[in-house]
Enzyme design. Sequence first.
Site, PDB file in Angstrom:
ATOM      1  N   LEU A 132       7.831   3.032   4.044  1.00 13.11           N
ATOM      2  CA  LEU A 132       8.259   1.917   3.198  1.00 13.11           C
ATOM      3  C   LEU A 132       7.307   0.763   3.475  1.00 13.11           C
ATOM      4  O   LEU A 132       6.830   0.597   4.602  1.00 13.11           O
ATOM      5  CB  LEU A 132       9.684   1.469   3.547  1.00 13.11           C
ATOM      6  CG  LEU A 132      10.858   2.402   3.223  1.00 13.11           C
ATOM      7  CD1 LEU A 132      12.160   1.789   3.741  1.00 13.11           C
ATOM      8  CD2 LEU A 132      10.958   2.673   1.732  1.00 13.11           C
ATOM      9  N   ASP A 133       7.043  -0.052   2.469  1.00 15.16           N
ATOM     10  CA  ASP A 133       6.248  -1.254   2.689  1.00 15.16           C
ATOM     11  C   ASP A 133       6.944  -2.143   3.718  1.00 15.16           C
ATOM     12  O   ASP A 133       8.182  -2.147   3.814  1.00 15.16           O
ATOM     13  CB  ASP A 133       6.092  -2.053   1.388  1.00 15.16           C
ATOM     14  CG  ASP A 133       5.177  -1.382   0.390  1.00 15.16           C
ATOM     15  OD1 ASP A 133       4.455  -0.447   0.792  1.00 15.16           O
ATOM     16  OD2 ASP A 133       5.185  -1.793  -0.783  1.00 15.16           O
ATOM     17  N   LYS A 134       6.158  -2.901   4.448  1.00 19.34           N
ATOM     18  CA  LYS A 134       6.708  -3.809   5.446  1.00 19.34           C
ATOM     19  C   LYS A 134       7.741  -4.749   4.833  1.00 19.34           C
ATOM     20  O   LYS A 134       8.786  -5.032   5.429  1.00 19.34           O
ATOM     21  CB  LYS A 134       5.568  -4.624   6.078  1.00 19.34           C
ATOM     22  CG  LYS A 134       6.009  -5.610   7.145  1.00 19.34           C
ATOM     23  CD  LYS A 134       4.806  -6.372   7.702  1.00 19.34           C
ATOM     24  CE  LYS A 134       5.246  -7.403   8.736  1.00 19.34           C
ATOM     25  NZ  LYS A 134       4.085  -8.167   9.264  1.00 19.34           N
TER      26      LYS A 134
END
Length: 316
Positions: A132-134
């Site tokens: 997942l993106d940060k």
Amino acid sequence: MRRVTIDEGSAGQRLDNFLLRELKGVPKTHVYRLIRAGEVRVNKGRAQADTRLELGDEVRVPPVRLPERVEAEKDFVPAREFPIVYEDEHLIAVNKPAGVAVHGGSGVSFGVIEQLRRARPQAKFLELVHRLDKETSGLLLIAKKRSALTSLQDQFRERETGKTYAALVIGDWAENKKVIDVPLLKFVGSDGERWVRAVEHSHDPQAGQAKRSISLVKVARKLDGHTLLDVTIKTGRTHQIRVHLQHAGHPIVGDPKYGDFEANRALARGALKFERMFLHAKRLRFQHPAREEEIELSAPLPPECEKLIAALTPKQ
């Protein structure tokens, strides 16, 4: 010198990857040098970096003295558990907070996986199934066995999983706009950052390099000046939802890369102090890696997201 017997958690792994895990902090170049020099043995014989380890194999791991600097960096990783949504002997599903990377790299010293390994030193195997993106919160799967990792990654690769995200976008999303089928292209900008852009036309000079990307969009709630969407992705491209929604003219609230920066600043400085991206992995469906059973998990919206929705007047 250590002799390690390969268990189920390491069976099927390449020798180089196994050693990088066993010799945490040792530079890759040094690990490959050890293999080439024959200092690493599998069942008392020399082996190649791409040798696949089998259950019961014995690996001779030579002694390696780590520089003090590497040890200090390793010790910097703080142990941390994350909210557990589901856990058994095969996998863990956590509800990742926004602002936390899933792994170290690209300027980030550590992420969820490094912190979880530090919190569970007894765990023989912990690996990320997906990413997942940060800036994105929500459901993240971690395998506790190699067999679970390969099974789940195969499902993600074949798009046999149901991944649905909650996204709050700026503007009034049209109810009849339900499918976004626009290719995406990754590139590195002049700032050295990784970016993604939509490639809508076949005459685009880079159209041949773009990858087909499909997002299914459903309106969850109409709000004043905003729309809460459920977005299910049929392909898993980098920044797919963020770029697809921005390309459609409705950027995600709080998106620091593809968003409306003036609107983001107003929300961050306003009474609500909303300072994150409103993208949350809310639902995940997959086949259990060891049982004939479909698992469907859900993670509620974080409190700050619920608070923002409550503050926006529902559209009449």
